[in-house]
Motif scaffolding. Structure first.
Motif, PDB file in Angstrom:
ATOM      1  N   ALA A  96      22.645  29.138 -27.958  1.00 48.66           N
ATOM      2  CA  ALA A  96      21.458  29.859 -28.423  1.00 48.66           C
ATOM      3  C   ALA A  96      20.461  28.934 -29.110  1.00 48.66           C
ATOM      4  CB  ALA A  96      21.872  30.973 -29.383  1.00 48.66           C
ATOM      5  N   ASP A  97      20.883  27.697 -29.384  1.00 52.16           N
ATOM      6  CA  ASP A  97      20.020  26.737 -30.085  1.00 52.16           C
ATOM      7  C   ASP A  97      19.858  25.480 -29.232  1.00 52.16           C
ATOM      8  OD1 ASP A  97      18.693  25.017 -31.748  1.00 52.16           O
ATOM      9  OD2 ASP A  97      20.103  25.162 -33.416  1.00 52.16           O
ATOM     10  N   PRO A  98      18.833  25.409 -28.396  1.00 54.79           N
ATOM     11  CA  PRO A  98      18.651  24.254 -27.498  1.00 54.79           C
ATOM     12  C   PRO A  98      18.511  22.919 -28.224  1.00 54.79           C
ATOM     13  CG  PRO A  98      17.249  26.091 -26.830  1.00 54.79           C
ATOM     14  CD  PRO A  98      17.812  26.442 -28.174  1.00 54.79           C
ATOM     15  N   SER A  99      18.174  22.952 -29.509  1.00 53.26           N
ATOM     16  CA  SER A  99      18.046  21.702 -30.253  1.00 53.26           C
ATOM     17  C   SER A  99      19.398  21.156 -30.717  1.00 53.26           C
ATOM     18  CB  SER A  99      17.136  21.903 -31.469  1.00 53.26           C
ATOM     19  OG  SER A  99      17.762  22.730 -32.445  1.00 53.26           O
ATOM     20  N   ALA A 100      20.470  21.930 -30.511  1.00 55.87           N
ATOM     21  CA  ALA A 100      21.786  21.532 -31.009  1.00 55.87           C
ATOM     22  C   ALA A 100      22.594  20.733 -29.996  1.00 55.87           C
ATOM     23  CB  ALA A 100      22.573  22.763 -31.434  1.00 55.87           C
TER      24      ALA A 100
END
Length: 305
Positions: free
Chosen positions: A274-278
């Motif tokens: 859910a967090d593409p930056s992770a």
């Protein structure tokens, strides 16, 4: 490089919860195929079930995969851990019922059969999931998180009132044959009181003292006792390897579990994606591939029991 099985490998046994006899056949698949289950007992509708994180559904004491038609296969975690630990990225798994057989309660029979059948390297790069920042989920006093690291590693701790288990903690780097050697033969475990409760609820009908560690207070009831003094925490790590394999690619990062289980690990994957930056997907070069789980693994890596 990606890998599949060189030849079809068959496993037969009873389901842990249903007690129903089941046969699975792990078949070779082309590069990029991933891991899929095929319910061969279903003649109509969609009988294909992907082994992917968003197909997982909460189930009591196991990991259950469900397709869009509602068809499911359960207790996949020990087999998924074996596939991941052997570096097998592609396979089609025929199964003639709704539950994967429990065998001895660990991943070891699966690992042994897969390695005896042989692995086939494929001319395609392995894509991995590199963790870029820490992601964590909690539930009560339990937690699970993924954090950046140069290789796949794991820290896990558990705590049970029964003195036969108590508080246990273990940390491992899961490169190469570490899963096969350190975790694969560690069996599922439960308390005698939980067995009685599950039987009353119609669960664990295929469970025996030979395919699970059963403890009662400070006593291990299973014949032969423990395979490792810390076998319970090793098995929880085994489960986490199988549940993380539902990410669809090997993970480059560190998993930290505190009293976590199947549901919480799957929630962690939901939070990660859910967090593409992770995270980011990376094509592994030869150096990175050499440190992935299963790289260079052989039958000699299987711990003796």
């Amino acid at each position: 490089m990606q890998a599949t099985v060189r030849t079809s490998v068959t496993f037969t046994g009873a389901g842990l919860h249903s007690g129903t006899p089941a046969t699975i056949v792990v078949r070779p698949a082309v590069a990029g195929h991933g891991i899929w289950f095929c319910r061969t007992d279903v003649a109509s509708g969609d009988n294909m079930i992907p082994a992917i994180w968003h197909s997982a559904e909460h189930a009591a004491l196991c990991t259950k995969l469900v397709n869009d038609d509602g068809l499911y296969v359960s207790t996949v975690e020990h087999l998924m851990a074996a596939l991941a630990g052997c570096g097998i990225r592609n396979a089609l798994i025929d199964i003639d019922g709704p539950e994967v057989p429990i065998l001895d309660g660990s991943s070891s029979p699966f690992v042994k059969g897969l390695l005896q059948g042989g692995l086939l390297k494929q001319e395609a790069a392995t894509q991995a999931i590199e963790i870029l920042k820490t992601v964590e989920v909690t539930q009560g006093d339990a937690s699970a998180r993924l954090e950046p690291a140069s290789v796949f590693s794991m820290q896990f701790d558990i705590e049970f009132a029964d003195a036969a288990i108590g508080a246990q903690s273990k940390s491992l780097t899961l490169s190469n044959g570490a899963f096969v050697h350190e975790l694969a033969n560690s069996r599922t475990f439960c308390r005698k009181a939980d067995v009685d409760r599950m039987h009353a609820a119609g669960l664990a009908l295929g469970g025996t003292y030979d395919n699970a560690i059963v403890v009662d207070g400070d006593t291990v009831l299973s014949p032969g006792g423990l395979r490792h003094t810390d076998e319970p925490v090793r098995h929880k790590m085994l489960d986490a390897v199988g549940d993380l394999a539902l990410a669809g690619a090997p993970i480059i990062g560190r998993y930290v579990g505190h009293k976590s289980g199947h549901t919480l690990t799957n929630k962690l994957l939901h939070a990660l994606f859910a967090d593409p930056s992770a995270y980011r997907f990376v094509d592994c070069d030869s150096r990175q591939s050499a440190f992935l789980p299963g790289a260079g693994v052989t039958l000699d890596d299987i711990a003796s029991v």
